[in-house]
Design a protein around this motif. Structure first.
Motif, short mmCIF file in Angstrom:
data_model
loop_
_atom_site.label_atom_id
_atom_site.label_comp_id
_atom_site.label_asym_id
_atom_site.label_seq_id
_atom_site.Cartn_x
_atom_site.Cartn_y
_atom_site.Cartn_z
N GLY A 49 3.12 -7.51 -3.43
CA GLY A 49 3.23 -7.49 -1.99
C GLY A 49 3.43 -8.88 -1.42
N THR A 80 -1.86 -3.38 -2.22
CA THR A 80 -1.19 -4.66 -2.03
C THR A 80 -0.49 -4.60 -0.68
OG1 THR A 80 0.34 -6.28 -3.01
CG2 THR A 80 0.90 -3.95 -3.30
N TYR A 86 0.14 -0.88 0.31
CA TYR A 86 0.75 0.00 -0.68
C TYR A 86 -0.21 0.16 -1.86
CZ TYR A 86 5.23 -0.03 1.71
OH TYR A 86 6.23 0.15 2.65
N VAL A 117 2.09 -5.27 2.21
CA VAL A 117 3.48 -5.58 2.49
C VAL A 117 3.63 -5.74 4.00
CG1 VAL A 117 5.85 -4.72 2.45
CG2 VAL A 117 4.36 -4.38 0.46
N LEU A 176 7.40 -4.24 -6.09
CA LEU A 176 6.02 -3.97 -6.46
C LEU A 176 5.96 -3.53 -7.92
CD1 LEU A 176 4.81 -1.89 -3.37
CD2 LEU A 176 4.90 -4.38 -3.66
N ARG A 206 1.30 4.63 0.82
CA ARG A 206 1.11 3.52 1.74
C ARG A 206 0.33 3.98 2.96
NH1 ARG A 206 7.34 2.49 3.90
NH2 ARG A 206 7.53 4.42 5.14
#
Length: 125
Positions: A9, A119, A94, A121, A20, A38
């Protein structure tokens, strides 16, 4: 112990790309569908994409079709999500996710029976 370790990310401008990665361990890789969910601020968690490592069948939510590509390297037990032409609406945490392989009406079913740390984004406009 099932482990799903996500990475990749970051912060990107609209129109940019990120990739990713999710490294899986603790289960029979080919017997599961693995992918990404997500969660954007103030919204419910949603499936983005998943893949069956055994036959490469994929699923994409409509909003990411033609922009995101999921793939797998079975020798590395790793699933990738290449995200191109990112939009501010893609901003979210995510999560890598896995569930036992399931098809319904001929379509791969994504699930988060197992999930890893997310992670972030962030896509700036």
């Amino acid at each position: 112990e099932v482990q799903l370790q996500a990475s990749g990310g970051g912060l990107v401008q609209a129109g940019g790309s990120l990739k990713l990665s999710c490294v899986a361990s603790g289960f029979t890789f080919l017997d599961f569908s693995i992918g990404w969910f997500r969660q954007a601020p103030g919204k419910e968690r949603e499936p983005v994409s998943c893949i069956s490592p055994s036959d490469r069948t994929t699923y994409y939510t409509d909003s990411v079709k033609d922009r995101f590509t999921i793939s797998t390297d079975n020798t590395k037990r790793t699933v990738y999500l290449q995200m191109n032409n990112l939009e501010p609406e893609d901003t979210a945490v995510y999560y890598c996710a896995a569930r036992p392989l399931l098809f319904q009406f001929g379509k791969l079913v994504c699930g988060m029976d197992y999930g890893g740390k997310g992670t972030l984004v962030t896509v700036s406009s």
